[in-house]
Design a protein around this motif. Sequence first.
Motif, PDB file in Angstrom:
ATOM      1  N   LEU A 104       0.871  -1.167   0.000  1.00 62.34           N
ATOM      2  CA  LEU A 104       0.000   0.000   0.000  1.00 62.34           C
ATOM      3  C   LEU A 104       0.909   1.218   0.000  1.00 62.34           C
ATOM      4  N   CYS A 105       0.671   2.178  -0.899  1.00 63.77           N
ATOM      5  CA  CYS A 105       1.620   3.275  -1.044  1.00 63.77           C
ATOM      6  C   CYS A 105       0.926   4.592  -1.381  1.00 63.77           C
ATOM      7  N   SER A 106       1.252   5.635  -0.630  1.00 61.16           N
ATOM      8  CA  SER A 106       0.826   6.984  -0.981  1.00 61.16           C
ATOM      9  C   SER A 106       1.683   7.475  -2.141  1.00 61.16           C
ATOM     10  N   ILE A 107       1.064   8.224  -3.055  1.00 63.34           N
ATOM     11  CA  ILE A 107       1.788   8.788  -4.195  1.00 63.34           C
ATOM     12  C   ILE A 107       1.343  10.237  -4.338  1.00 63.34           C
ATOM     13  N   GLN A 108       2.301  11.140  -4.285  1.00 64.98           N
ATOM     14  CA  GLN A 108       1.951  12.539  -4.461  1.00 64.98           C
ATOM     15  C   GLN A 108       1.775  12.826  -5.948  1.00 64.98           C
ATOM     16  N   TYR A 109       0.750  13.616  -6.269  1.00 67.21           N
ATOM     17  CA  TYR A 109       0.475  13.956  -7.673  1.00 67.21           C
ATOM     18  C   TYR A 109       1.429  15.065  -8.117  1.00 67.21           C
ATOM     19  N   ILE A 110       2.651  14.649  -8.410  1.00 66.92           N
ATOM     20  CA  ILE A 110       3.673  15.517  -8.979  1.00 66.92           C
ATOM     21  C   ILE A 110       4.437  14.681  -9.996  1.00 66.92           C
ATOM     22  N   GLU A 111       5.223  15.332 -10.828  1.00 67.69           N
ATOM     23  CA  GLU A 111       5.919  14.624 -11.903  1.00 67.69           C
ATOM     24  C   GLU A 111       6.729  13.438 -11.393  1.00 67.69           C
ATOM     25  N   THR A 112       7.406  13.570 -10.250  1.00 64.16           N
ATOM     26  CA  THR A 112       8.222  12.461  -9.750  1.00 64.16           C
ATOM     27  C   THR A 112       7.378  11.304  -9.227  1.00 64.16           C
ATOM     28  N   GLY A 113       6.069  11.512  -9.077  1.00 66.57           N
ATOM     29  CA  GLY A 113       5.180  10.415  -8.699  1.00 66.57           C
ATOM     30  C   GLY A 113       5.177   9.315  -9.753  1.00 66.57           C
ATOM     31  N   ARG A 114       5.472   9.683 -10.979  1.00 66.95           N
ATOM     32  CA  ARG A 114       5.537   8.688 -12.056  1.00 66.95           C
ATOM     33  C   ARG A 114       6.637   7.659 -11.787  1.00 66.95           C
ATOM     34  N   ARG A 115       7.700   8.055 -11.101  1.00 67.52           N
ATOM     35  CA  ARG A 115       8.781   7.108 -10.780  1.00 67.52           C
ATOM     36  C   ARG A 115       8.254   5.995  -9.866  1.00 67.52           C
ATOM     37  N   THR A 116       7.386   6.352  -8.943  1.00 63.91           N
ATOM     38  CA  THR A 116       6.785   5.341  -8.065  1.00 63.91           C
ATOM     39  C   THR A 116       5.914   4.406  -8.885  1.00 63.91           C
ATOM     40  N   LEU A 117       5.140   4.964  -9.795  1.00 60.75           N
ATOM     41  CA  LEU A 117       4.286   4.137 -10.653  1.00 60.75           C
ATOM     42  C   LEU A 117       5.124   3.288 -11.605  1.00 60.75           C
ATOM     43  N   ASP A 118       6.228   3.843 -12.104  1.00 60.29           N
ATOM     44  CA  ASP A 118       7.148   3.055 -12.939  1.00 60.29           C
ATOM     45  C   ASP A 118       7.663   1.850 -12.172  1.00 60.29           C
ATOM     46  N   TYR A 119       8.018   2.058 -10.913  1.00 58.62           N
ATOM     47  CA  TYR A 119       8.523   0.965 -10.086  1.00 58.62           C
ATOM     48  C   TYR A 119       7.496  -0.168 -10.031  1.00 58.62           C
ATOM     49  N   ALA A 120       6.232   0.198  -9.800  1.00 65.99           N
ATOM     50  CA  ALA A 120       5.179  -0.820  -9.716  1.00 65.99           C
ATOM     51  C   ALA A 120       4.955  -1.492 -11.071  1.00 65.99           C
ATOM     52  N   ALA A 121       4.953  -0.713 -12.147  1.00 67.91           N
ATOM     53  CA  ALA A 121       4.694  -1.269 -13.478  1.00 67.91           C
ATOM     54  C   ALA A 121       5.828  -2.187 -13.927  1.00 67.91           C
ATOM     55  N   GLU A 122       7.045  -1.867 -13.542  1.00 70.64           N
ATOM     56  CA  GLU A 122       8.194  -2.676 -13.956  1.00 70.64           C
ATOM     57  C   GLU A 122       8.363  -3.920 -13.086  1.00 70.64           C
ATOM     58  N   GLY A 123       7.732  -3.910 -11.909  1.00 73.78           N
ATOM     59  CA  GLY A 123       7.787  -5.064 -11.020  1.00 73.78           C
ATOM     60  C   GLY A 123       6.693  -6.053 -11.375  1.00 73.78           C
ATOM     61  N   ASP A 124       6.573  -7.077 -10.591  1.00 71.05           N
ATOM     62  CA  ASP A 124       5.562  -8.110 -10.836  1.00 71.05           C
ATOM     63  C   ASP A 124       4.290  -7.774 -10.059  1.00 71.05           C
ATOM     64  N   PHE A 125       3.742  -6.567 -10.303  1.00 69.01           N
ATOM     65  CA  PHE A 125       2.587  -6.071  -9.552  1.00 69.01           C
ATOM     66  C   PHE A 125       1.349  -5.930 -10.423  1.00 69.01           C
ATOM     67  N   ASP A 126       0.198  -6.345  -9.888  1.00 71.26           N
ATOM     68  CA  ASP A 126      -1.079  -5.832 -10.355  1.00 71.26           C
ATOM     69  C   ASP A 126      -1.180  -4.459  -9.698  1.00 71.26           C
ATOM     70  N   ILE A 127      -1.767  -3.497 -10.394  1.00 77.08           N
ATOM     71  CA  ILE A 127      -1.797  -2.132  -9.881  1.00 77.08           C
ATOM     72  C   ILE A 127      -3.235  -1.639  -9.775  1.00 77.08           C
ATOM     73  N   PHE A 128      -3.563  -1.099  -8.604  1.00 77.46           N
ATOM     74  CA  PHE A 128      -4.830  -0.415  -8.364  1.00 77.46           C
ATOM     75  C   PHE A 128      -4.476   0.950  -7.799  1.00 77.46           C
TER      76      PHE A 128
END
Length: 164
Positions: free
Chosen positions: A75-99
């Motif tokens: 479970l992860c908080s993500i701030q809506y700023i450009e660097t928030g995409r790095r957190t989403l990239d981490y999840a997308a590149e890992g073996d994660f289903d994403i919600f």
Amino acid sequence: MKRRLFIGVLGNRNSGKSTTWNTLFGATVRTGRHTRTLALYGGECVEVFLVSGSPEERQLYAGDILDDQDCRIVLCSIQYIETGRRTLDYAAEGDFDIFVQWLNPGRSDAGENYDRLGLVPWLVGHGATVSMRNGKEPPRERTEQIRQFIYGWAKSRQLTFACP
């Protein structure tokens, strides 16, 4: 079938991200070093790892927090700023289903915000489930949506157990 689940709560500063986690757990919670038990339904629980303060606000890369963490549900908080995409990239590149639940408008926002960063189409293009919830409203319904998603995902993978 993905092996791990990444649940993100996305929003501007003071949008209600921490309030969402506190309501989900029924207590004030912070990022820890260990997993914690989340109560689901009917006396069933699941182990999760929480990143309450967003990596962006803490000026950290999500991978630096999560690389040594093998919990199946993050479970992860993500701030809506450009660097928030790095957190989403981490999840997308890992073996994660994403919600991702986007608090829009957030509790302190003047009104609903346009997706100026293009995160929603990016998320959908990466197979994520995206929900937009009003952070000005009481958090009960949005936390219930997260609990239901976790329950369905974890139950289908036999990750639930009797609560202690």
